[in-house]
Design a protein around this motif. Structure first.
Motif, PDB file in Angstrom:
ATOM      1  N   PRO A   1      12.331  15.260  10.026  1.00 27.90           N
ATOM      2  CA  PRO A   1      10.880  16.396  10.274  1.00 27.90           C
ATOM      3  C   PRO A   1      11.421  17.284   9.045  1.00 27.90           C
ATOM      4  CG  PRO A   1      12.696  15.118  11.952  1.00 27.90           C
ATOM      5  CD  PRO A   1      13.119  15.162  11.111  1.00 27.90           C
ATOM      6  N   GLN A   2      11.615  17.639   8.343  1.00 23.93           N
ATOM      7  CA  GLN A   2      11.612  18.916   7.105  1.00 23.93           C
ATOM      8  C   GLN A   2      11.047  18.284   6.261  1.00 23.93           C
ATOM      9  OE1 GLN A   2      14.400  18.215   8.537  1.00 23.93           O
ATOM     10  NE2 GLN A   2      16.014  17.771   7.150  1.00 23.93           N
ATOM     11  N   GLU A   3      10.901  16.550   6.349  1.00 26.14           N
ATOM     12  CA  GLU A   3      10.241  16.255   5.141  1.00 26.14           C
ATOM     13  C   GLU A   3       8.593  15.820   5.677  1.00 26.14           C
ATOM     14  OE1 GLU A   3      14.225  13.986   2.492  1.00 26.14           O
ATOM     15  OE2 GLU A   3      14.015  13.899   4.606  1.00 26.14           O
ATOM     16  N   SER A   4       8.125  15.752   6.470  1.00 23.78           N
ATOM     17  CA  SER A   4       7.651  14.870   7.166  1.00 23.78           C
ATOM     18  C   SER A   4       6.260  16.024   8.298  1.00 23.78           C
ATOM     19  CB  SER A   4       7.569  14.418   7.800  1.00 23.78           C
ATOM     20  OG  SER A   4       6.514  13.113   8.930  1.00 23.78           O
ATOM     21  N   PHE A   5       5.282  15.739   7.474  1.00 23.01           N
ATOM     22  CA  PHE A   5       4.107  16.020   8.844  1.00 23.01           C
ATOM     23  C   PHE A   5       4.028  15.638   9.613  1.00 23.01           C
ATOM     24  CE2 PHE A   5       2.444  17.717   4.855  1.00 23.01           C
ATOM     25  CZ  PHE A   5       2.534  19.365   4.961  1.00 23.01           C
ATOM     26  N   SER A   6       4.373  14.757  10.075  1.00 18.94           N
ATOM     27  CA  SER A   6       4.155  14.016  11.556  1.00 18.94           C
ATOM     28  C   SER A   6       5.501  14.217  12.282  1.00 18.94           C
ATOM     29  CB  SER A   6       3.202  12.588  11.746  1.00 18.94           C
ATOM     30  OG  SER A   6       4.058  11.861   9.936  1.00 18.94           O
TER      31      SER A   6
ATOM     32  N   TYR B   1       3.331   7.966  19.528  1.00 19.70           N
ATOM     33  CA  TYR B   1       3.555   7.403  18.736  1.00 19.70           C
ATOM     34  C   TYR B   1       3.055   7.799  17.410  1.00 19.70           C
ATOM     35  CZ  TYR B   1       2.326   2.232  19.971  1.00 19.70           C
ATOM     36  OH  TYR B   1       2.564   0.776  21.502  1.00 19.70           O
ATOM     37  N   VAL B   2       4.174   7.745  16.632  1.00 15.58           N
ATOM     38  CA  VAL B   2       4.413   9.336  15.355  1.00 15.58           C
ATOM     39  C   VAL B   2       4.051   8.482  13.734  1.00 15.58           C
ATOM     40  CG1 VAL B   2       5.411  11.239  14.264  1.00 15.58           C
ATOM     41  CG2 VAL B   2       5.275  10.938  16.502  1.00 15.58           C
ATOM     42  N   SER B   3       3.162   8.350  13.016  1.00 17.45           N
ATOM     43  CA  SER B   3       2.478   8.048  11.926  1.00 17.45           C
ATOM     44  C   SER B   3       2.043   8.431  10.887  1.00 17.45           C
ATOM     45  CB  SER B   3       2.594   6.484  12.415  1.00 17.45           C
ATOM     46  OG  SER B   3       1.144   6.792  12.480  1.00 17.45           O
ATOM     47  N   PRO B   4       2.691   8.664   9.271  1.00 13.48           N
ATOM     48  CA  PRO B   4       1.997   8.556   8.331  1.00 13.48           C
ATOM     49  C   PRO B   4       0.443   8.068   7.952  1.00 13.48           C
ATOM     50  CG  PRO B   4       3.772   7.548   7.868  1.00 13.48           C
ATOM     51  CD  PRO B   4       3.922   7.371   9.001  1.00 13.48           C
ATOM     52  N   MET B   5      -0.612   8.038   7.772  1.00 13.45           N
ATOM     53  CA  MET B   5      -1.478   7.463   7.396  1.00 13.45           C
ATOM     54  C   MET B   5      -0.930   6.694   5.708  1.00 13.45           C
ATOM     55  SD  MET B   5      -5.449   7.954   5.945  1.00 13.45           S
ATOM     56  CE  MET B   5      -5.798   7.704   7.787  1.00 13.45           C
ATOM     57  N   TRP B   6      -0.923   5.918   5.980  1.00  9.39           N
ATOM     58  CA  TRP B   6      -0.394   5.336   4.395  1.00  9.39           C
ATOM     59  C   TRP B   6      -1.593   3.955   4.238  1.00  9.39           C
ATOM     60  CZ3 TRP B   6       5.358   3.490   4.965  1.00  9.39           C
ATOM     61  CH2 TRP B   6       5.720   3.941   4.232  1.00  9.39           C
ATOM     62  N   ASN B   7      -2.827   4.362   2.852  1.00 13.33           N
ATOM     63  CA  ASN B   7      -3.437   3.619   2.637  1.00 13.33           C
ATOM     64  C   ASN B   7      -4.202   2.811   3.438  1.00 13.33           C
ATOM     65  OD1 ASN B   7      -2.380   3.595  -0.573  1.00 13.33           O
ATOM     66  ND2 ASN B   7      -0.691   2.017   0.884  1.00 13.33           N
ATOM     67  N   PHE B   8      -5.414   4.493   4.560  1.00 13.29           N
ATOM     68  CA  PHE B   8      -5.757   4.717   5.540  1.00 13.29           C
ATOM     69  C   PHE B   8      -5.435   3.709   6.518  1.00 13.29           C
ATOM     70  CE2 PHE B   8      -8.135   3.182   1.348  1.00 13.29           C
ATOM     71  CZ  PHE B   8      -8.328   4.326   1.173  1.00 13.29           C
ATOM     72  N   SER B   9      -4.418   3.245   7.337  1.00  6.78           N
ATOM     73  CA  SER B   9      -3.495   2.642   8.642  1.00  6.78           C
ATOM     74  C   SER B   9      -2.204   3.115   8.166  1.00  6.78           C
ATOM     75  CB  SER B   9      -3.717   1.413   8.019  1.00  6.78           C
ATOM     76  OG  SER B   9      -3.711   0.680   9.111  1.00  6.78           O
ATOM     77  N   ILE B  10      -1.510   2.166   9.567  1.00  4.28           N
ATOM     78  CA  ILE B  10      -0.077   2.984  10.005  1.00  4.28           C
ATOM     79  C   ILE B  10       1.112   1.354   8.913  1.00  4.28           C
ATOM     80  CG2 ILE B  10      -0.449   3.012  12.213  1.00  4.28           C
ATOM     81  CD1 ILE B  10      -0.265   0.095  12.186  1.00  4.28           C
TER      82      ILE B  10
END
Ligand SMILES: Cc1cc2nc3c(=O)[nH]c(=O)nc-3n(C[C@H](O)[C@H](O)[C@H](O)COP(=O)(O)O)c2cc1C
Length: 210
Positions: free
Chosen positions: A14-19, A98-107
């Motif tokens: 979590p300390q390295e990721s906004f999501s 669900y918690v995810s970063p956007m990668w290349n416009f998707s999950i």
């Protein structure tokens, strides 16, 4: 008592990721507001989620054509049974976060693999004479997605395929209550701290009524 699946699709902390940071604040606030609910954390980077490979497709094919489970190969048995356990756990839950970063416009691909695993006819939806219908009506979902740019409005909105993909799948399962918290625009170093703070405040507030 309700069961919440807290589904995170991020390889970092979590300390390295906004999501993940927003997700953690949400789930802590949720736990506080609903102390008797059961929250099950499914880290997509730690869970065993079989890909739909030849073992899976052949195993399912054999079962469909009348073979018993015992007639499957060892690899087919292992993967088919694991996939069934995944979807059964999913169906048994009441709420999904669900918690995810956007990668290349998707999950991230691990979340796509999980979504494949939960998209099983007879479990989350079924085919009828009038077409497929969802079997999970009455359940609730939330998607927390962080992205470098802004997609909830403006010129990039049409190419957003993370939240919009997940939403369509969940609607296909019959889930009508699907909310989102977007942590978007994180690529701006200047604005990122305020964006995060605003998303955390929204997450804590939403946790009380989810
Ligand atoms: C592999 C990769 C692909 C990315 N693709 C996009 C993208 O398509 N659009 C975007 O706005 N940001 C993209 N980003 C930036 C992330 O969405 C952004 O850093 C976001 O904050 C990630 O969430 P996190 O902070 O939880 O890691 C990408 C980042 C990575 C590492």
């Amino acid at each position: 008592m309700e069961t919440v699946l807290y589904i995170t699709a991020h390889p970092l902390d979590p300390q390295e990721s906004f999501s993940l940071a927003v997700g953690r604040e949400f789930i802590e606030a949720y736990r506080e507001a609903n102390p008797t609910d059961e929250v099950v954390h499914l880290d997509m980077y730690k869970e065993d989620i079989p890909q739909f490979d030849a073992d899976v497709l052949r195993g399912w094919g054999k079962l469909r054509s009348g073979s018993s489970f015992d007639q499957l190969s060892d690899a087919e048995k292992l993967k088919v049974a694991r996939l069934e356990a995944i979807v059964d756990q999913y169906v048994a839950a009441d709420k999904y976060v669900y918690v995810s970063p956007m990668w290349n416009f998707s999950i991230p691909p691990v979340l796509k693999a999980y979504t494949d695993a939960t998209s099983i006819p007879g479990k989350t939806f079924k085919y009828t004479q009038n077409g497929p219908i969802g079997l999970l009506s009455g359940k609730k979902a939330l998607h927390i997605q962080a992205s470098g740019s802004v997609y909830s409005e403006g010129p990039l909105a049409p190419i957003e395929m993370g939240y919009s993909y997940l939403t369509k799948v969940l609607q296909f399962y019959g889930i009508q209550s699907i909310e989102a918290i977007f942590v978007e625009g994180t690529a701006s170093l200047e604005q990122a701290p305020a964006i995060k703070e605003k998303a955390i405040a929204a997450a804590k507030e939403f946790a009380k009524r989810f």
